[in-house]
Write an enzyme that holds these catalytic residues in place. Structure first.
Site, PDB file in Angstrom:
ATOM      1  N   TYR A  92      21.658  24.876  -3.249  1.00  0.00           N
ATOM      2  CA  TYR A  92      22.967  25.521  -3.397  1.00  0.00           C
ATOM      3  C   TYR A  92      24.091  24.557  -3.747  1.00  0.00           C
ATOM      4  O   TYR A  92      24.879  24.817  -4.639  1.00  0.00           O
ATOM      5  CB  TYR A  92      23.346  26.333  -2.139  1.00  0.00           C
ATOM      6  CG  TYR A  92      24.576  27.182  -2.352  1.00  0.00           C
ATOM      7  CD1 TYR A  92      24.496  28.374  -3.050  1.00  0.00           C
ATOM      8  CD2 TYR A  92      25.827  26.777  -1.883  1.00  0.00           C
ATOM      9  CE1 TYR A  92      25.626  29.150  -3.286  1.00  0.00           C
ATOM     10  CE2 TYR A  92      26.963  27.542  -2.113  1.00  0.00           C
ATOM     11  CZ  TYR A  92      26.855  28.721  -2.808  1.00  0.00           C
ATOM     12  OH  TYR A  92      27.975  29.476  -3.046  1.00  0.00           O
ATOM     13  N   TYR A 133      10.206  17.515  -1.659  1.00  0.00           N
ATOM     14  CA  TYR A 133       9.879  18.835  -2.210  1.00  0.00           C
ATOM     15  C   TYR A 133      10.897  19.187  -3.284  1.00  0.00           C
ATOM     16  O   TYR A 133      12.081  19.368  -2.987  1.00  0.00           O
ATOM     17  CB  TYR A 133       9.876  19.873  -1.078  1.00  0.00           C
ATOM     18  CG  TYR A 133       9.507  21.279  -1.467  1.00  0.00           C
ATOM     19  CD1 TYR A 133       8.895  21.579  -2.682  1.00  0.00           C
ATOM     20  CD2 TYR A 133       9.750  22.327  -0.584  1.00  0.00           C
ATOM     21  CE1 TYR A 133       8.550  22.875  -3.013  1.00  0.00           C
ATOM     22  CE2 TYR A 133       9.412  23.630  -0.904  1.00  0.00           C
ATOM     23  CZ  TYR A 133       8.811  23.902  -2.128  1.00  0.00           C
ATOM     24  OH  TYR A 133       8.484  25.195  -2.450  1.00  0.00           O
ATOM     25  N   ARG A 153      14.443  27.458  -6.595  1.00  0.00           N
ATOM     26  CA  ARG A 153      15.107  27.853  -5.353  1.00  0.00           C
ATOM     27  C   ARG A 153      16.347  27.008  -5.042  1.00  0.00           C
ATOM     28  O   ARG A 153      17.271  27.495  -4.397  1.00  0.00           O
ATOM     29  CB  ARG A 153      14.126  27.756  -4.171  1.00  0.00           C
ATOM     30  CG  ARG A 153      13.048  28.830  -4.179  1.00  0.00           C
ATOM     31  CD  ARG A 153      12.197  28.737  -2.917  1.00  0.00           C
ATOM     32  NE  ARG A 153      11.158  29.741  -2.882  1.00  0.00           N
ATOM     33  CZ  ARG A 153      11.299  30.972  -2.389  1.00  0.00           C
ATOM     34  NH1 ARG A 153      12.459  31.354  -1.882  1.00  0.00           N
ATOM     35  NH2 ARG A 153      10.278  31.809  -2.392  1.00  0.00           N
ATOM     36  N   THR A 177       9.215  27.082   2.986  1.00  0.00           N
ATOM     37  CA  THR A 177       9.903  28.251   2.447  1.00  0.00           C
ATOM     38  C   THR A 177       9.102  29.520   2.673  1.00  0.00           C
ATOM     39  O   THR A 177       9.651  30.575   3.022  1.00  0.00           O
ATOM     40  CB  THR A 177      10.139  28.070   0.933  1.00  0.00           C
ATOM     41  OG1 THR A 177      10.834  26.841   0.725  1.00  0.00           O
ATOM     42  CG2 THR A 177      10.950  29.211   0.356  1.00  0.00           C
ATOM     43  N   THR A 178       7.783  29.436   2.485  1.00  0.00           N
ATOM     44  CA  THR A 178       6.908  30.602   2.627  1.00  0.00           C
ATOM     45  C   THR A 178       6.924  31.160   4.047  1.00  0.00           C
ATOM     46  O   THR A 178       6.612  32.331   4.270  1.00  0.00           O
ATOM     47  CB  THR A 178       5.474  30.224   2.199  1.00  0.00           C
ATOM     48  OG1 THR A 178       5.517  29.728   0.862  1.00  0.00           O
ATOM     49  CG2 THR A 178       4.533  31.408   2.253  1.00  0.00           C
ATOM     50  N   ILE A 194       0.017  22.055  -2.354  1.00  0.00           N
ATOM     51  CA  ILE A 194       0.458  22.805  -1.175  1.00  0.00           C
ATOM     52  C   ILE A 194       0.614  24.229  -1.675  1.00  0.00           C
ATOM     53  O   ILE A 194       1.516  24.544  -2.444  1.00  0.00           O
ATOM     54  CB  ILE A 194       1.751  22.247  -0.578  1.00  0.00           C
ATOM     55  CG1 ILE A 194       1.501  20.854   0.006  1.00  0.00           C
ATOM     56  CG2 ILE A 194       2.285  23.184   0.516  1.00  0.00           C
ATOM     57  CD1 ILE A 194       2.733  20.154   0.546  1.00  0.00           C
ATOM     58  N   LYS A 222       5.998  17.127  -3.398  1.00  0.00           N
ATOM     59  CA  LYS A 222       5.497  18.449  -3.777  1.00  0.00           C
ATOM     60  C   LYS A 222       6.324  18.873  -4.984  1.00  0.00           C
ATOM     61  O   LYS A 222       7.510  19.159  -4.874  1.00  0.00           O
ATOM     62  CB  LYS A 222       5.648  19.442  -2.622  1.00  0.00           C
ATOM     63  CG  LYS A 222       5.191  20.856  -2.975  1.00  0.00           C
ATOM     64  CD  LYS A 222       5.474  21.840  -1.838  1.00  0.00           C
ATOM     65  CE  LYS A 222       5.088  23.257  -2.245  1.00  0.00           C
ATOM     66  NZ  LYS A 222       5.441  24.240  -1.185  1.00  0.00           N
TER      67      LYS A 222
END
Length: 293
Positions: free
Chosen positions: A109, A135, A140, A46-47, A206, A164
């Protein structure tokens, strides 16, 4: 699995002022974190603003990291999404020769049920030739992958090696750590609670902040894993303000502002994200000066 114990960093994708991918800056960042003592690299999470990268740009990022890393550290590649068939297709068509494991986010979503999340990762695990780190990031994805679902997947698929965990919930993290199969990795996805997660049995982190200040953050993680609580806690509290700052205006705007201060990359992000404000940049400048004084 020991190669993923410690500090992994979720690399940004640096951009030039015109928002094109800056491969020289990416090389500088990879060198910066490796020399800073981190344990593995996470690419296209994502980052990395992967949602706004083309497939060609993603491949450019992978190639640049692989070349710069030169087999020094393990590489984890982010492949995930909310279209199970598309994720499976990407898994089976991507060249994973230089990748040690995959990081796959829970579907966002769509807000699937726990059974839907299980079936999604069952399909991913069946299709994957590489170990998978799940993850969970409800902030998010808009849905929380519960410990029962993670543990069900961990017990049924040998190639699902860890999670994660970024719910920001220590109780949930401890339930995972307590009940996980032997050698299953429970990795912090939240910089602020990395220390307590490790001290209750977690495998590391992470990290986002760890790529800005890799020497200090990875040392905190090493101390915590060694049970050196006093020194680890002192480092955690020293770094604590910067963790607040980098997420104050969203990720990765904050950490990119750090890289600008360190002369490693510009602070440029792609819309719909916007660059960190002057006020935030000044906070980060003051923190960095204090840290290095």
């Amino acid at each position: 699995m020991k190669k993923f114990v410690g500090t992994g960093v979720a690399l940004v994708t640096p951009f030039k002022k015109d928002t094109s991918v800056d491969t020289e800056a990416l090389k500088n960042i990879v060198t910066h974190v490796i020399e800073g003592g981190i344990d593995y690299l996470v690419v296209l999470g994502t980052t990395a603003e992967s949602a706004v990268l083309t497939q060609q740009e993603k491949q450019l990022v992978i190639d640049t990291v692989v070349e710069t890393n030169h087999k020094r550290l393990p590489i984890v590649l982010g492949i995930g999404g909310n279209n199970t068939a598309a994720v499976v297709n990407e898994l089976t068509t991507t060249n994973l020769e230089h990748v040690d494991a995959l990081l796959s986010v829970s579907p966002f979503y769509n807000k699937p049920t726990q059974e839907g999340i299980y079936q999604h990762f069952k399909a991913v695990a069946t299709a994957s030739s590489k170990p998978i780190i799940l993850y969970n990031v409800p902030g998010r994805t808009a849905s929380n992958m519960l410990p029962e679902t993670v543990l069900r997947l961990a017990n049924e698929f040998d190639n699902i090696i860890g999670v994660k965990e970024a719910a920001g919930d220590m109780v949930q993290a401890m339930r995972l750590i307590k009940n996980a199969p032997k050698d299953f990795l429970v990795i912090s996805g939240d910089d602020m609670i990395t220390l307590p997660m490790i001290l209750t049995g977690g495998s590391g982190v992470i990290s986002v902040i760890g790529q800005g200040y890799p020497k200090e953050f990875s040392e905190m993680v090493r101390l915590a894993l060694a049970g050196n609580t006093v020194e680890a806690t002192a480092l955690h509290y020293k770094l604590m303000p910067s963790i607040d700052y980098i997420f104050e205006e969203g990720n990765p705007a904050g950490i990119k502002a750090v890289f600008e201060l360190l002369n490693l990359a510009t602070a440029t992000v792609r819309l719909p994200l916007v660059e960190a404000s002057v006020t935030l940049k000044e906070k980060l400048r003051n923190f960095t000066e204090r840290l290095n004084s």
